[in-house]
Scaffold this motif. Structure first.
Motif, short mmCIF file in Angstrom:
data_model
loop_
_atom_site.label_atom_id
_atom_site.label_comp_id
_atom_site.label_asym_id
_atom_site.label_seq_id
_atom_site.Cartn_x
_atom_site.Cartn_y
_atom_site.Cartn_z
N VAL A 28 -2.43 -1.36 18.98
CA VAL A 28 -1.00 -1.23 18.91
C VAL A 28 -0.20 -1.21 17.72
N HIS A 29 -0.85 -2.13 16.77
CA HIS A 29 -0.10 -2.26 15.55
C HIS A 29 -0.43 -1.11 14.67
N CYS A 30 -1.54 -0.35 14.80
CA CYS A 30 -1.86 0.64 13.99
C CYS A 30 -1.36 1.87 14.49
N CYS A 31 -0.97 1.93 15.65
CA CYS A 31 -0.17 3.25 16.19
C CYS A 31 1.33 3.19 16.26
N LEU A 32 1.77 1.95 16.85
CA LEU A 32 3.16 1.63 17.07
C LEU A 32 3.39 0.29 16.53
N GLY B 221 0.78 -1.29 0.07
CA GLY B 221 0.08 0.17 -0.08
C GLY B 221 0.83 1.24 -0.09
N MET B 222 1.97 1.17 0.85
CA MET B 222 2.83 2.43 0.74
C MET B 222 3.31 2.47 -0.54
N THR B 223 4.05 1.53 -0.97
CA THR B 223 4.75 1.57 -2.28
C THR B 223 3.67 2.01 -3.56
N LEU B 224 2.45 1.71 -3.36
CA LEU B 224 1.46 2.16 -4.41
C LEU B 224 0.97 3.47 -4.39
N ALA B 225 0.97 4.00 -3.15
CA ALA B 225 0.66 5.36 -2.94
C ALA B 225 1.84 6.28 -3.31
N ALA B 226 3.18 5.84 -2.91
CA ALA B 226 4.23 6.69 -3.51
C ALA B 226 4.62 6.59 -5.00
N LEU B 227 4.06 5.59 -5.89
CA LEU B 227 4.11 5.48 -7.18
C LEU B 227 2.91 6.46 -8.02
N THR B 228 1.95 6.21 -7.36
CA THR B 228 0.82 7.20 -7.68
C THR B 228 1.09 8.58 -7.87
N TRP C 223 -3.24 1.26 6.36
CA TRP C 223 -3.33 1.09 7.72
C TRP C 223 -4.31 0.41 8.52
N TRP C 224 -5.40 0.45 7.84
CA TRP C 224 -6.57 -0.48 8.46
C TRP C 224 -6.09 -2.10 8.43
N VAL C 225 -5.71 -2.37 7.24
CA VAL C 225 -5.36 -3.76 7.08
C VAL C 225 -4.20 -4.19 7.79
N CYS C 226 -3.27 -3.28 8.03
CA CYS C 226 -1.88 -3.86 8.69
C CYS C 226 -2.58 -3.76 10.11
N GLY C 227 -3.38 -2.93 10.75
CA GLY C 227 -3.78 -3.11 12.20
C GLY C 227 -4.35 -4.58 12.25
#
Length: 229
Positions: free
Chosen positions: A168-172, A109-116, A138-142
Motif C-alpha cells: 500500500v505504501h509502495c503504490c499509494l 533519496g528523492m533529493t539525492l537523485a535530483a541533485l545527482t 521506494w523499497w525502504v519507504c514501503g
C-alpha cells in the motif's frame, strides 16, 4: 516421645535447602488466573493467541478529501503527518524521531537523485544510478512506513485494505498516510471522555448548636418573674 517435645537435628539430618526469611510468602503467578479470557465464552486463551484482523477501515484509501487538514499536510509535508501517526500509536517514539526517519528514507533519496541529475546531467551511467537509488528509496519507504501501518492494524484489528501494508505504501504512499491519520483520529475521538460534568460544591455549613442553646437560655431567663412570698 512426649507430644509437643522438640528434637534437635544433627548435621546429617539438617535441611538441604536454605530458605531465606519471607521467601515462602512471595506471590505465585497462576496462569489460569492471569491469562486472557474470551469475552464471549470466558475460556482461557493461549499466550500466542492473536485476535482476528477483520475490522473494516473507517474511511477508504482514496478518502483524502474527507479531512482537508491531513490531506494538505500529507501532500506537502508527508514526513510531518507520518510523525504524528507514529507518535499516536507509540508514545515511546517522538514525533521528531519518526519525522526524521521518514525524511532520511523517502525525501532523502528523492533529493539525492535530483541533485545527482542536476550536477552530473542525465547520461546512461547516471540514469542507471538514479534508477537504482530511486528503487532503493521506494523499497525502504514501503518497509519503513509499512511497519507503522501494520502496527496500526494490529492495535485496532484492521484488515489488509486494499492489500499488504508495505505494498500500500509502495503504490499509494500519500493516500495511505492520510487514511492512517483519519483512522487514528477517529479512534482517539471515540476514546476521549465526554464533556465534563460541572458539579458545584455544597455551601459551607457551620455548627450553631452552641448559639441556639445560649439563645434558648436567654429566652428562659427573660420569662422568669419574681413572685412575692
Amino acid at each position: 516421645m512426649a507430644e509437643g517435645a522438640y528434637v534437635q537435628l544433627t548435621k546429617d539430618q539438617a535441611s538441604l535447602q536454605n530458605i531465606t526469611p519471607g521467601e515462602l510468602n512471595q506471590p505465585i503467578d497462576v496462569d489460569k488466573l492471569t491469562a486472557r479470557r474470551c469475552q464471549e465464552c470466558g475460556q482461557t486463551l493461549p499466550a500466542t493467541y492473536q485476535p482476528p484482523a477483520d475490522e473494516d477501515w473507517m474511511t477508504g484509501i482514496f478518502g483524502c478529501a474527507e479531512d482537508t487538514d491531513s490531506c494538505v499536510t500529507g501532500l506537502f509535508c508527508p514526513c510531518v503527518l507520518f510523525g504524528r501517526n507514529v507518535e499516536s500509536l507509540n508514545e515511546e517514539i517522538s514525533h521528531q524521531s519518526a519525522c526524521i526517519g521518514h525524511v532520511i528514507c523517502v525525501e532523502g533519496g528523492m533529493t539525492l537523485a535530483a541533485l545527482t541529475a542536476a550536477f552530473h546531467g542525465i547520461d546512461p551511467d547516471t540514469a542507471c544510478l538514479l534508477t537504482e537509488g530511486l528503487l532503493f528509496a521506494w523499497w525502504v519507504c514501503g518497509i519503513y512506513t509499512g511497519m507503522a501501518r501494520q502496527a496500526l492494524q494490529r492495535k485496532y484489528h484492521l484488515k489488509d485494505s486494499p492489500c499488504d501494508p508495505c505494498m500500500v505504501h509502495c503504490c499509494l504512499h500519500w493516500c495511505a498516510l492520510c487514511q492512517e491519520h483519519r483512522e487514528v483520529k477517529h479512534h482517539l475521538s471515540d476514546n476521549s471522555p465526554s464533556e465534563a460534568t460541572v458539579v458545584n460544591p455544597p455551601a459551607i455549613q457551620e455548627m450553631n448548636a452552641g448559639k441556639e442553646v445560649i439563645r434558648e437560655s436567654n429566652v428562659g431567663e427573660n420569662n422568669l418573674q419574681l413572685q412575692p412570698v
